[in-house]
Design an enzyme around this catalytic site. Structure first.
Site, PDB file in Angstrom:
ATOM      1  N   ARG A 226     -61.758   0.197  37.567  1.00  0.00           N
ATOM      2  CA  ARG A 226     -61.712   0.211  39.048  1.00  0.00           C
ATOM      3  C   ARG A 226     -62.763   1.171  39.583  1.00  0.00           C
ATOM      4  NH1 ARG A 226     -56.395   0.888  42.713  1.00  0.00           N
ATOM      5  NH2 ARG A 226     -55.984   2.810  41.556  1.00  0.00           N
TER       6      ARG A 226
ATOM      7  N   ARG B  15     -48.386   7.679  36.339  1.00  0.00           N
ATOM      8  CA  ARG B  15     -48.138   6.915  37.571  1.00  0.00           C
ATOM      9  C   ARG B  15     -47.285   5.678  37.282  1.00  0.00           C
ATOM     10  NH1 ARG B  15     -53.985   6.074  39.402  1.00  0.00           N
ATOM     11  NH2 ARG B  15     -53.133   4.899  41.159  1.00  0.00           N
TER      12      ARG B  15
HETATM   13  P1  ADP Z   1     -52.634   2.749  43.826  1.00  0.00           P
HETATM   14  O1  ADP Z   1     -53.737   2.032  44.579  1.00  0.00           O
HETATM   15  O2  ADP Z   1     -52.982   2.985  42.433  1.00  0.00           O
HETATM   16  O3  ADP Z   1     -51.310   2.049  43.967  1.00  0.00           O
HETATM   17  P2  ADP Z   1     -52.481   4.606  46.000  1.00  0.00           P
HETATM   18  O4  ADP Z   1     -53.855   4.713  46.516  1.00  0.00           O
HETATM   19  O5  ADP Z   1     -51.538   3.721  46.749  1.00  0.00           O
HETATM   20  O6  ADP Z   1     -52.525   4.178  44.471  1.00  0.00           O
HETATM   21  O7  ADP Z   1     -51.812   6.035  45.897  1.00  0.00           O
HETATM   22  C1  ADP Z   1     -52.451   7.107  45.238  1.00  0.00           C
HETATM   23  C2  ADP Z   1     -51.514   8.302  45.216  1.00  0.00           C
HETATM   24  O8  ADP Z   1     -51.194   8.704  46.567  1.00  0.00           O
HETATM   25  C3  ADP Z   1     -50.159   8.055  44.574  1.00  0.00           C
HETATM   26  O9  ADP Z   1     -50.200   8.223  43.166  1.00  0.00           O
HETATM   27  C4  ADP Z   1     -49.289   9.097  45.271  1.00  0.00           C
HETATM   28  O10 ADP Z   1     -49.506  10.380  44.726  1.00  0.00           O
HETATM   29  C5  ADP Z   1     -49.844   9.122  46.681  1.00  0.00           C
HETATM   30  N1  ADP Z   1     -49.121   8.184  47.573  1.00  0.00           N
HETATM   31  C6  ADP Z   1     -49.634   7.093  48.209  1.00  0.00           C
HETATM   32  N2  ADP Z   1     -48.697   6.487  48.942  1.00  0.00           N
HETATM   33  C7  ADP Z   1     -47.543   7.202  48.792  1.00  0.00           C
HETATM   34  C8  ADP Z   1     -46.213   7.083  49.283  1.00  0.00           C
HETATM   35  N3  ADP Z   1     -45.846   6.067  50.094  1.00  0.00           N
HETATM   36  N4  ADP Z   1     -45.315   8.005  48.888  1.00  0.00           N
HETATM   37  C9  ADP Z   1     -45.635   9.016  48.083  1.00  0.00           C
HETATM   38  N5  ADP Z   1     -46.863   9.194  47.573  1.00  0.00           N
HETATM   39  C10 ADP Z   1     -47.821   8.300  47.914  1.00  0.00           C
HETATM   40  P1  ADP Z   2     -53.611  -1.418  43.715  1.00  0.00           P
HETATM   41  O1  ADP Z   2     -53.943  -1.319  45.185  1.00  0.00           O
HETATM   42  O2  ADP Z   2     -52.377  -2.215  43.453  1.00  0.00           O
HETATM   43  O3  ADP Z   2     -53.594  -0.108  43.033  1.00  0.00           O
HETATM   44  P2  ADP Z   2     -56.292  -2.610  43.435  1.00  0.00           P
HETATM   45  O4  ADP Z   2     -56.273  -3.697  44.460  1.00  0.00           O
HETATM   46  O5  ADP Z   2     -57.075  -1.400  43.727  1.00  0.00           O
HETATM   47  O6  ADP Z   2     -54.775  -2.247  43.010  1.00  0.00           O
HETATM   48  O7  ADP Z   2     -56.767  -3.244  42.053  1.00  0.00           O
HETATM   49  C1  ADP Z   2     -56.873  -2.461  40.861  1.00  0.00           C
HETATM   50  C2  ADP Z   2     -58.126  -2.853  40.091  1.00  0.00           C
HETATM   51  O8  ADP Z   2     -57.963  -4.190  39.558  1.00  0.00           O
HETATM   52  C3  ADP Z   2     -59.392  -2.910  40.948  1.00  0.00           C
HETATM   53  O9  ADP Z   2     -60.468  -2.526  40.139  1.00  0.00           O
HETATM   54  C4  ADP Z   2     -59.511  -4.375  41.345  1.00  0.00           C
HETATM   55  O10 ADP Z   2     -60.851  -4.760  41.613  1.00  0.00           O
HETATM   56  C5  ADP Z   2     -58.956  -5.071  40.113  1.00  0.00           C
HETATM   57  N1  ADP Z   2     -58.239  -6.327  40.406  1.00  0.00           N
HETATM   58  C6  ADP Z   2     -57.483  -6.623  41.498  1.00  0.00           C
HETATM   59  N2  ADP Z   2     -56.943  -7.862  41.406  1.00  0.00           N
HETATM   60  C7  ADP Z   2     -57.358  -8.360  40.216  1.00  0.00           C
HETATM   61  C8  ADP Z   2     -57.123  -9.603  39.515  1.00  0.00           C
HETATM   62  N3  ADP Z   2     -56.340 -10.560  40.028  1.00  0.00           N
HETATM   63  N4  ADP Z   2     -57.712  -9.760  38.309  1.00  0.00           N
HETATM   64  C9  ADP Z   2     -58.478  -8.774  37.780  1.00  0.00           C
HETATM   65  N5  ADP Z   2     -58.731  -7.587  38.370  1.00  0.00           N
HETATM   66  C10 ADP Z   2     -58.179  -7.375  39.572  1.00  0.00           C
END
Ligand code: ADP
Ligand code: ADP
Ligand code: ZN
Length: 213
Positions: free
Chosen positions: A127, A171
C-alpha cells in the site's frame, strides 16, 4: 444514502468508499484520514492520536465520537455519506445510532468487505498512501500513473508507518476483538451486507453497486 464500511485494515474500505463517494456524490469520511491530517498539522488531537496509532491500537472512543458527530452535522453530509474506519467499537456504533436517532435518522447500509488475514499483510506492505489527500494505491494491484505521485492530486506517496508487518499484525488482532463484533451489531439492525474483497477492485465495486441499487 448513509453507508458504513466495515472490514479488516487493508480490506479495501478506503478504496471502495472513494469510488462510492464519486459515483453517488456523497462525502467520504475517514477517521484515519482526519487523524493523519491532525498529526500533520501537529494539533493536540493529532499528538494524542499518534501515540495509539503508532502502536496499532485504537484511539480511545471519547476522542473519536464527538469528532464524527460534528462532521456529520456539516452541510455536505445532509444528503448522506460513506463512513470509512468509523465505527470501530460497539460503543462507537451505539453513539452513532443514538446521534442519528436524535435527528430522526438511521444508517441505510453496513457493507463488510471480506478479506482473510492471510491476504492482508501482503496487501499492506504494497500500500502507498498520498500525504496530501489520503488516497491509497498499491504498487502491484492499483499502481499510480507516475511512480511515487498521487494520480488525484500529484502529492507524494509514502508507506505508512503503521503498515509495517508487526504493526499490521497488532491491528488485525485489534480488529478481531474490537471491530468484528460490529458485524453482529449491524446484522441485528437488519442492514448488514457482505462483499468478497479478494477479487479485483472493480469487481468489488460492482458488487457494492448491486447492493446499493
Ligand atoms: P485502515 O485504513 O488500515 O483501516 P485507518 O486509516 O482507518 O486504517 O486507521 C488508522 C489508525 O487510526 C487505526 O489503527 C487507529 O489507531 C486510528 N483510528 C481510525 N479510526 C478510528 C476509530 N474510529 N476509532 C479508534 N481509532 C481509530
Ligand atoms: P482499508 O481502507 O480497508 O485499510 P485500502 O482501501 O487502503 O484499505 O486498501 C489496502 C491496500 O489494498 C491498498 O494498497 C489498495 O490499493 C489495495 N487494494 C484495495 N482493494 C483491492 C483489491 N480488491 N485487490 C487488490 N488490492 C486492493
Ligand atoms: Zn493525493
Amino acid at each position: 444514502m448513509k453507508i458504513v464500511m466495515l472490514g479488516a485494515p487493508g480490506a479495501g474500505k478506503g478504496t471502495q468508499a472513494k469510488k462510492i463517494s464519486e459515483k453517488y456524490g456523497i462525502p467520504h469520511i475517514s477517521t484515519g484520514d482526519i487523524f493523519r491530517a491532525n498529526i500533520k498539522e501537529n494539533t493536540e488531537l493529532g499528538q494524542k492520536a499518534k501515540t495509539y496509532m503508532d502502536k496499532g491500537l485504537l484511539v480511545p472512543d471519547e476522542l473519536v465520537v464527538d469528532l464524527v458527530v460534528d462532521r456529520l452535522a456539516q452541510d455536505d453530509a445532509k444528503k448522506g455519506y460513506v463512513l470509512d474506519g468509523f465505527p470501530r467499537t460497539i460503543p462507537q456504533a451505539e453513539a452513532l445510532t443514538d446521534a442519528l436517532a436524535k435527528i430522526g435518522e438511521k444508517m441505510d447500509y453496513a457493507i463488510n468487505v471480506e478479506v482473510p488475514d492471510e491476504n492482508i499483510v501482503r496487501r499492506m506492505s504494497g500500500r502507498r498512501a498520498c500525504v496530501a489527500c489520503g488516497g491509497t494505491y498499491h504498487i502491484k494491484y492499483n499502481p499510480t500513473k507516475v511512480e511515487g505521485k498521487c494520480d488525484a492530486c500529484g502529492g507524494d506517496l509514502i508507506l505508512r508507518d503503521d503498515d509495517k508487518p508487526e504493526t499490521v499484525k497488532q491491528r488485525l488482532e485489534v480488529y478481531h476483538t474490537q471491530t468484528q463484533p460490529l458485524i453482529d451489531y449491524y446484522e441485528k439492525e437488519g442492514i448488514m451486507r457482505e462483499v468478497d474483497g479478494t477479487v479485483d477492485l472493480e469487481d468489488v465495486f460492482n458488487a457494492i453497486i448491486e447492493i446499493l441499487e
